[in-house]
Write a protein that holds these residues in place. Structure first.
Motif, PDB file in Angstrom:
ATOM      1  N   GLN A   3       0.853  -1.190   0.000  1.00 44.39           N
ATOM      2  CA  GLN A   3       0.000   0.000   0.000  1.00 44.39           C
ATOM      3  C   GLN A   3       0.885   1.235   0.000  1.00 44.39           C
ATOM      4  O   GLN A   3       1.859   1.300   0.758  1.00 44.39           O
ATOM      5  CB  GLN A   3      -0.923  -0.014   1.212  1.00 44.39           C
ATOM      6  CG  GLN A   3      -1.999  -1.090   1.138  1.00 44.39           C
ATOM      7  CD  GLN A   3      -3.006  -1.002   2.261  1.00 44.39           C
ATOM      8  OE1 GLN A   3      -2.646  -0.656   3.383  1.00 44.39           O
ATOM      9  NE2 GLN A   3      -4.251  -1.319   1.969  1.00 44.39           N
ATOM     10  N   LEU A   4       0.512   2.195  -0.829  1.00 43.36           N
ATOM     11  CA  LEU A   4       1.301   3.413  -0.982  1.00 43.36           C
ATOM     12  C   LEU A   4       0.425   4.620  -0.684  1.00 43.36           C
ATOM     13  O   LEU A   4      -0.699   4.709  -1.183  1.00 43.36           O
ATOM     14  CB  LEU A   4       1.848   3.507  -2.402  1.00 43.36           C
ATOM     15  CG  LEU A   4       2.697   2.314  -2.873  1.00 43.36           C
ATOM     16  CD1 LEU A   4       3.023   2.453  -4.349  1.00 43.36           C
ATOM     17  CD2 LEU A   4       3.971   2.212  -2.061  1.00 43.36           C
ATOM     18  N   VAL A   5       0.969   5.542   0.093  1.00 49.26           N
ATOM     19  CA  VAL A   5       0.228   6.754   0.446  1.00 49.26           C
ATOM     20  C   VAL A   5       1.125   7.960   0.204  1.00 49.26           C
ATOM     21  O   VAL A   5       2.161   8.112   0.868  1.00 49.26           O
ATOM     22  CB  VAL A   5      -0.246   6.732   1.910  1.00 49.26           C
ATOM     23  CG1 VAL A   5      -0.984   8.027   2.237  1.00 49.26           C
ATOM     24  CG2 VAL A   5      -1.142   5.525   2.165  1.00 49.26           C
ATOM     25  N   SER A  21       6.193  12.938  -0.431  1.00 51.74           N
ATOM     26  CA  SER A  21       6.572  11.713   0.255  1.00 51.74           C
ATOM     27  C   SER A  21       5.618  10.596  -0.149  1.00 51.74           C
ATOM     28  O   SER A  21       4.438  10.847  -0.431  1.00 51.74           O
ATOM     29  CB  SER A  21       6.503  11.894   1.773  1.00 51.74           C
ATOM     30  OG  SER A  21       7.389  12.898   2.209  1.00 51.74           O
ATOM     31  N   CYS A  22       6.124   9.384  -0.156  1.00 49.70           N
ATOM     32  CA  CYS A  22       5.304   8.206  -0.427  1.00 49.70           C
ATOM     33  C   CYS A  22       5.663   7.157   0.621  1.00 49.70           C
ATOM     34  O   CYS A  22       6.778   6.627   0.602  1.00 49.70           O
ATOM     35  CB  CYS A  22       5.553   7.683  -1.826  1.00 49.70           C
ATOM     36  SG  CYS A  22       4.724   6.117  -2.182  1.00 49.70           S
ATOM     37  N   CYS A 100       2.739   7.761  -6.809  1.00 55.19           N
ATOM     38  CA  CYS A 100       3.837   6.898  -6.425  1.00 55.19           C
ATOM     39  C   CYS A 100       3.500   5.476  -6.889  1.00 55.19           C
ATOM     40  O   CYS A 100       2.324   5.073  -6.838  1.00 55.19           O
ATOM     41  CB  CYS A 100       3.985   6.947  -4.906  1.00 55.19           C
ATOM     42  SG  CYS A 100       5.208   5.862  -4.204  1.00 55.19           S
ATOM     43  N   ALA A 101       4.515   4.734  -7.338  1.00 51.97           N
ATOM     44  CA  ALA A 101       4.283   3.372  -7.810  1.00 51.97           C
ATOM     45  C   ALA A 101       5.448   2.471  -7.398  1.00 51.97           C
ATOM     46  O   ALA A 101       6.566   2.960  -7.178  1.00 51.97           O
ATOM     47  CB  ALA A 101       4.123   3.359  -9.322  1.00 51.97           C
ATOM     48  N   GLY A 118      -0.250   4.470  -5.524  1.00 54.19           N
ATOM     49  CA  GLY A 118      -0.923   5.260  -4.513  1.00 54.19           C
ATOM     50  C   GLY A 118      -2.110   5.992  -5.109  1.00 54.19           C
ATOM     51  O   GLY A 118      -2.398   5.866  -6.305  1.00 54.19           O
ATOM     52  N   GLN A 119      -2.783   6.754  -4.260  1.00 57.93           N
ATOM     53  CA  GLN A 119      -3.996   7.441  -4.697  1.00 57.93           C
ATOM     54  C   GLN A 119      -3.703   8.777  -5.378  1.00 57.93           C
ATOM     55  O   GLN A 119      -4.583   9.366  -6.003  1.00 57.93           O
ATOM     56  CB  GLN A 119      -4.929   7.666  -3.502  1.00 57.93           C
ATOM     57  CG  GLN A 119      -4.612   8.884  -2.639  1.00 57.93           C
ATOM     58  CD  GLN A 119      -3.347   8.719  -1.815  1.00 57.93           C
ATOM     59  OE1 GLN A 119      -2.781   7.635  -1.698  1.00 57.93           O
ATOM     60  NE2 GLN A 119      -2.888   9.819  -1.221  1.00 57.93           N
TER      61      GLN A 119
END
Length: 127
Positions: A3-5, A21-22, A100-101, A118-119
Motif C-alpha cells: 500500500q502506498l500513500v 513523500s510516499c 507513487c508506484a 498510490g492514490q
C-alpha cells in the motif's frame, strides 16, 4: 501486498519548491520495501500518465524525464519505508496529480509495468 500513500502536494508559485513523500506498507513475507523499485508518475488533466523519475531497489539507478532533470530529485529511506521527490524550480507545466508506484527490484519508465499505485497527490504551480 503493498500500500502506498502520497503526501506533500499543494499550491506553490512558479520557482518554488515542494517535497512529496510516499509511505509504503508492505504486507508480504516474501519481500521488504528495500526489494522494490519506486517511481513517481504524474498526470495532468486531459493528458496521459507520464513518467517523472524512479529509483531502483539499490538506489543506484535513478532515471529522470528530460522535463524534470536538474530540478527534481528522488531519494529513498528504507528504514522509514518512504520514497521522496524533491521538486525545485517548479513551473506551471509541472501541475498534475503525482502518483507513487512500486514494482520488484528494477526500475521501468512504463506505467503498466508497476504493480502497486498510490492514490495520488495534487501539485498546482501558479504563474
Amino acid at each position: 501486498q503493498v500500500q502506498l500513500v502520497e503526501s506533500g502536494g499543494g499550491l506553490v508559485q512558479a520557482g518554488g519548491s515542494l517535497r512529496l513523500s510516499c509511505a509504503a506498507s508492505v504486507r508480504t513475507s516474501r519481500r521488504t520495501f528495500s526489494n522494490y523499485a519506486m517511481a513517481w508518475f504524474r498526470q495532468a488533466p486531459g493528458k496521459e500518465r507520464e513518467f517523472v523519475t524512479a529509483i531502483s531497489w539499490t538506489g543506484d539507478s535513478t532515471p529522470y524525464a528530460d522535463s524534470v532533470k536538474a530540478r527534481f530529485t528522488i531519494s529513498r529511506d528504507n528504514a522509514k519505508n518512504t520514497v521522496y521527490l524533491q521538486m525545485n524550480s517548479l513551473k506551471p507545466e509541472d501541475t498534475a496529480v503525482y502518483y507513487c508506484a512500486a514494482r520488484p527490484l528494477v526500475v521501468s519508465t512504463t506505467p503498466r509495468e508497476y504493480d502497486y499505485w498510490g492514490q495520488g497527490t495534487q501539485v498546482t504551480v501558479s504563474s
